[in-house]
Design an enzyme around this catalytic site. Structure first.
Site, PDB file in Angstrom:
ATOM      1  N   SER A   1       0.962  -1.214   0.002  1.00 34.38           N
ATOM      2  CA  SER A   1       0.217   0.004   0.040  1.00 34.38           C
ATOM      3  C   SER A   1       0.929   1.256   0.106  1.00 34.38           C
ATOM      4  O   SER A   1       2.189   1.259   0.469  1.00 34.38           O
ATOM      5  CB  SER A   1      -0.827  -0.020   1.286  1.00 34.38           C
TER       6      SER A   1
ATOM      7  N   TYR B   1      -2.290  -1.109  10.707  1.00 33.70           N
ATOM      8  CA  TYR B   1      -2.177  -1.348   9.094  1.00 33.70           C
ATOM      9  C   TYR B   1      -1.210  -0.727   8.471  1.00 33.70           C
ATOM     10  O   TYR B   1      -0.534  -1.675   7.693  1.00 33.70           O
ATOM     11  CB  TYR B   1      -3.800  -0.713   8.602  1.00 33.70           C
TER      12      TYR B   1
END
Ligand SMILES: NC(=O)c1ccc[n+]([C@@H]2O[C@H](COP(=O)([O-])OP(=O)(O)OC[C@H]3O[C@@H](n4cnc5c(N)ncnc54)[C@H](OP(=O)(O)O)[C@@H]3O)[C@@H](O)[C@H]2O)c1
Length: 268
Positions: free
Chosen positions: A145, A158
């Site tokens: 990401s 995360y």
């Protein structure tokens, strides 16, 4: 550019029931791969398999598994081994995020992110890549990401999990250089999928309203596939996200933390 498609070569895609994984599976089918589709929900994968069979004559094996548990990972490996499937492309895409203050979010789903985003990805890579090395051929696409490039206050676990995916993938890319096996980390920014609904269960980050733009899952999948074929170590789709990745190493930590906190905080 090398043509990576051969008859009965399988691409295993985790998180193929929606979003980026679904688009990657469709793309790989179009390129001639047979598929192993993995996620918890089997119905959307069965529907995708039927659609791809009709469109391209694709053979698909659908595996319902919770990759958040070691048994789920084992069941996928068992399926591949028992059916003697030759996995030429491994796409570690299944993952989820959760927004909110670390000390207020429940512990279990935060640990669940580590189990899925890190543990399952690492375990599947370790289980499936040695056979690729032995064949001197294979591809691994790990979905990280844009969150991988800096710490993420209010989505701390995360962001940290995606930093792991990027670091691990880049290291493996180098370790396997010359082996015939290519490893690529795909680092999308905010993308229109089911991701946001799950991540915003406790708190909806400002970022999810799209102030920095939204990527389309198909475009993300195409960028990932192209980079995989080219044997690139890392790909960041989208100009704004690339800017973020370029500037991250030269931006002072305190500044990065404030900016990221701003985008991860809720608007109200
Ligand atoms: N969307 C974004 O803004 C964005 C940005 C950067 C990176 N990413 C990354 O992109 C990847 C794909 O996410 P997405 O955006 O496509 O979100 P998505 O639409 O929510 O897809 C996530 C996929 O992961 C699967 N999954 C979730 N938990 C699982 C579990 N315990 N076991 C097996 N499969 C599981 C889901 O299937 P089931 O629910 O059926 O199990 C689904 O197929 C993730 O790694 C995510 O972190 C997303």
């Amino acid at each position: 550019m090398e043509n990576i498609v051969q008859a009965r070569k399988y691409a295993l895609v985790t998180g193929a029931s929606s979003g980026i994984g679904r688009e990657l599976a469709a793309l790989l089918a179009r390129e001639g791969y047979a598929l192993v589709l993995v996620a918890r929900r089997t119905e959307p994968m069965q529907a995708l398999a039927a659609q791809l069979e009709q469109a391209h004559g694709t053979t698909s094996v659908v595996v319902g598994a919770d990759l958040g548990s070691p048994e789920g990972v084992r069941s996928v490996v068992r399926e591949v081994t028992e059916r003697q499937l030759e996995i030429d492309v491994l796409v570690n895409n299944a993952g989820f995020g959760l927004a909110g203050p670390f000390t207020e979010l429940p512990n279990e789903p935060q640990l669940g992110m580590i189990d899925l985003n890190i543990r399952a990805l690492t375990a599947l890579t370790r289980e499936l890549v040695p056979a690729m090395v032995a064949r001197r051929r294979g591809y691994v696409l790990n979905v990280a990401s844009s969150a991988a490039f800096q710490p993420g206050p209010l989505m701390a676990v995360y962001y940290a999990s995606k930093a792991y995916v990027l670091s691990f993938s880049a290291a493996l890319h180098e370790e396997l250089r010359g082996s015939g096996v290519k490893v690529t980390a795909l680092c999308p920014g905010f993308t229109e999928t089911e991701f946001a609904a799950r991540a915003a269960e406790h708190q909806k980050p400002r970022l999810f309203s799209g102030p920095l733009g939204k990527l389309d899952a198909r475009q993300v999948a195409e960028a990932g596939y192209r980079a995989l074929k080219q044997g690139r170590a890392v790909v960041v789709p989208g100009f704004t996200n690339r800017l973020g990745a370029w500037f991250a190493p030269v931006t002072p930590l305190a500044v990065k933390l404030r900016i990221t906190r701003y985008f991860n905080a809720s608007e109200s």
